[in-house]
Design an enzyme around this catalytic site. Structure first.
Site, PDB file in Angstrom:
ATOM      1  N   CYS A  29      -4.230   0.581  -2.459  1.00 49.82           N
ATOM      2  CA  CYS A  29      -4.073  -0.286  -1.803  1.00 49.82           C
ATOM      3  C   CYS A  29      -3.031  -1.472  -2.295  1.00 49.82           C
ATOM      4  CB  CYS A  29      -5.329  -1.570  -1.819  1.00 49.82           C
ATOM      5  SG  CYS A  29      -6.713  -0.531  -0.723  1.00 49.82           S
ATOM      6  N   GLU A  47       0.308   5.404   0.519  1.00 54.38           N
ATOM      7  CA  GLU A  47      -0.714   6.426   1.314  1.00 54.38           C
ATOM      8  C   GLU A  47       0.003   7.760   0.654  1.00 54.38           C
ATOM      9  OE1 GLU A  47      -1.096   5.717   5.595  1.00 54.38           O
ATOM     10  OE2 GLU A  47      -2.170   3.884   5.113  1.00 54.38           O
ATOM     11  N   CYS A  58     -10.174  -4.952   0.649  1.00 51.78           N
ATOM     12  CA  CYS A  58     -11.502  -3.944   0.707  1.00 51.78           C
ATOM     13  C   CYS A  58     -12.247  -4.108  -0.633  1.00 51.78           C
ATOM     14  CB  CYS A  58     -11.006  -2.329   0.639  1.00 51.78           C
ATOM     15  SG  CYS A  58     -10.552  -2.035  -1.038  1.00 51.78           S
ATOM     16  N   CYS A 116     -11.161  -3.101  -4.000  1.00 53.92           N
ATOM     17  CA  CYS A 116      -9.735  -4.048  -4.659  1.00 53.92           C
ATOM     18  C   CYS A 116     -10.595  -5.497  -5.051  1.00 53.92           C
ATOM     19  CB  CYS A 116      -9.073  -4.532  -3.490  1.00 53.92           C
ATOM     20  SG  CYS A 116      -7.617  -3.126  -3.124  1.00 53.92           S
ATOM     21  N   ASN A 157       0.811  -1.073  -0.002  1.00 60.00           N
ATOM     22  CA  ASN A 157       0.042   0.098   0.138  1.00 60.00           C
ATOM     23  C   ASN A 157       0.834   1.150  -0.051  1.00 60.00           C
ATOM     24  OD1 ASN A 157       0.560  -0.849   2.618  1.00 60.00           O
ATOM     25  ND2 ASN A 157      -1.141   0.468   3.415  1.00 60.00           N
ATOM     26  N   GLU A 194      -3.017  -4.788  -3.045  1.00 58.89           N
ATOM     27  CA  GLU A 194      -3.707  -5.664  -3.854  1.00 58.89           C
ATOM     28  C   GLU A 194      -3.615  -4.796  -5.277  1.00 58.89           C
ATOM     29  OE1 GLU A 194      -4.979  -4.701  -1.122  1.00 58.89           O
ATOM     30  OE2 GLU A 194      -5.962  -6.405   0.131  1.00 58.89           O
TER      31      GLU A 194
HETATM   32  N1  THU Z   1      -5.344  -1.149   2.490  1.00 60.31           N
HETATM   33  C1  THU Z   1      -4.992  -2.054   1.555  1.00 60.31           C
HETATM   34  O1  THU Z   1      -3.626  -1.982   1.154  1.00 60.31           O
HETATM   35  N2  THU Z   1      -5.556  -2.939   1.144  1.00 60.31           N
HETATM   36  C2  THU Z   1      -7.020  -3.293   1.520  1.00 60.31           C
HETATM   37  O2  THU Z   1      -7.479  -4.256   0.974  1.00 60.31           O
HETATM   38  C3  THU Z   1      -7.410  -2.660   2.699  1.00 60.31           C
HETATM   39  C4  THU Z   1      -6.870  -1.523   3.134  1.00 60.31           C
HETATM   40  C5  THU Z   1      -4.589  -0.269   3.085  1.00 60.31           C
HETATM   41  C6  THU Z   1      -4.932   1.076   2.576  1.00 60.31           C
HETATM   42  C7  THU Z   1      -4.572   2.101   3.762  1.00 60.31           C
HETATM   43  O3  THU Z   1      -3.164   2.462   3.227  1.00 60.31           O
HETATM   44  C8  THU Z   1      -4.310   1.171   4.973  1.00 60.31           C
HETATM   45  O4  THU Z   1      -4.447  -0.274   4.445  1.00 60.31           O
HETATM   46  C9  THU Z   1      -5.534   1.594   5.933  1.00 60.31           C
HETATM   47  O5  THU Z   1      -6.821   1.419   5.179  1.00 60.31           O
END
Ligand code: THU
Length: 165
Positions: A79, A70, A117, A120, A68, A81
């Site tokens: 994300c 940010e 999520c 994704c 991920n 994935e």
């Molecule tokens: N996140 C992911 O990388 N994948 C997911 O399926 C759920 C959330 C990340 C996004 C963000 O950087 C952190 O997790 C908190 O939500």
């Protein structure tokens, strides 16, 4: 007790009793893909949530990783994935068969805190084969890597497809 797939160094809970495992005759692939996801997690850029996620997937028979990433705007965050998936798709691959995900959720925590999520899931559904599997890391226990195996169709039923194909 859910059915279990066990090797010397890994234990997988089969979330569905109808998990199409025949396509993966070598169960060590699951563990090695999860170790790739853990490797990718080390490069997560998550200074805001401090929730590091790593993903590794098999698409077109090739392995791609992602973490991920940010952003100070929050909304521009990507994300793990989708980072991994877009790596493979932009290399020309289209057939997603296996996806491993690791997060900084507590080991053995509820599956919801370790699952991909909804965004994704929708993006993955564009490329998944009908019997694609998802591996969720649950940590380590008694010297074994522990995780869950979920068919993508169980994780994301009634996927939206244009024309309903
Ligand atoms: N996140 C992911 O990388 N994948 C997911 O399926 C759920 C959330 C990340 C996004 C963000 O950087 C952190 O997790 C908190 O939500």
């Amino acid at each position: 007790m859910p059915p279990i797939l066990e090797t010397a160094s890994a234990r997988w809970n089969l979330v569905s009793s109808e998990t199409p495992l025949d396509q993966f005759p070598e169960p060590n692939l699951f563990e090695s893909l999860m170790r790739e996801a853990r490797y990718a997690q080390d490069n997560a850029y998550a200074p805001y949530s401090e929730f590091q996620v790593g993903a590794a997937l098999v698409i077109g028979g090739r392995i791609y990783r992602g973490a991920n990433v940010e952003n100070a705007s929050y909304g521009a965050t990507m994300c793990a994935e989708r980072t991994a998936l877009f790596n493979g798709v932009s290399d020309g691959e289209r057939q997603l068969t296996l996806l491993a995900i690791t997060t900084s959720a507590e080991p053995l925590s509820p599956i919801e805190s370790r699952s991909p999520c909804g965004l994704c899931r929708q993006v993955m559904s564009e490329f998944t084969t009908s019997d694609a599997l998802v591996l969720l890391d649950a940590g380590d226990e008694n010297g074994q890597l522990v995780g869950d195996i979920i068919p993508f169709s169980v994780l994301f039923p009634f996927q939206f497809k244009l024309g309903g194909e």
